[in-house]
Motif scaffolding. Structure first.
Motif, mmCIF file in Angstrom:
data_model
loop_
_atom_site.group_PDB
_atom_site.id
_atom_site.type_symbol
_atom_site.label_atom_id
_atom_site.label_comp_id
_atom_site.label_asym_id
_atom_site.label_seq_id
_atom_site.Cartn_x
_atom_site.Cartn_y
_atom_site.Cartn_z
ATOM 1 N N ASP A 224 0.820 -1.210 0.000
ATOM 2 C CA ASP A 224 0.000 0.000 0.000
ATOM 3 C C ASP A 224 0.852 1.256 0.000
ATOM 4 N N SER A 225 1.871 1.294 0.832
ATOM 5 C CA SER A 225 2.710 2.491 0.894
ATOM 6 C C SER A 225 3.539 2.642 -0.383
ATOM 7 N N MET B 131 1.157 4.099 -3.006
ATOM 8 C CA MET B 131 0.889 5.525 -2.774
ATOM 9 C C MET B 131 2.109 6.376 -3.111
ATOM 10 N N LYS C 284 2.202 9.330 -5.963
ATOM 11 C CA LYS C 284 2.657 10.699 -5.699
ATOM 12 C C LYS C 284 3.778 11.109 -6.644
#
Length: 93
Positions: free
Chosen positions: A9-10, A13, A17
């Motif tokens: 998930d990180s 993300m 970005k």
């Protein structure tokens, strides 16, 4: 192995970005394909192959446009907005 392992998930993300136009291109691609598939039964006299070619061209055009805007945004951010180090002109010897 590094001591810090990033979760899925990180990592996702962080990638979003860094390159915000990739998910936008994918979302546009699926939106165009979904819309054209829904309109398929109301295509009139148009042949199926022509309808599918138009769908493919529209979806690919959106993705290529999103990639182009992403590259231009990246170049703007890197060279104009906040250059990492001053651009040195090549000086003749």
């Amino acid at each position: 192995m590094s001591s810090y392992e990033e979760g899925n998930d990180s990592k996702f993300m962080r990638k979003v970005k860094e390159n915000p136009f990739v998910p936008a291109g994918l979302a546009g691609f699926f939106a165009i394909v979904g819309y054209k598939l829904m309109k398929m039964k109301h295509r009139g006299d148009t042949k199926m192959s022509v309808h599918l070619i138009h769908m493919r061209v529209a979806a690919q055009g959106f993705v290529v446009g999103a990639m182009t805007v992403g590259v231009l945004y990246s170049m703007y951010r890197e060279y104009i907005a906040e250059p990492s180090e001053p651009q040195k002109a090549i000086q003749p010897k």
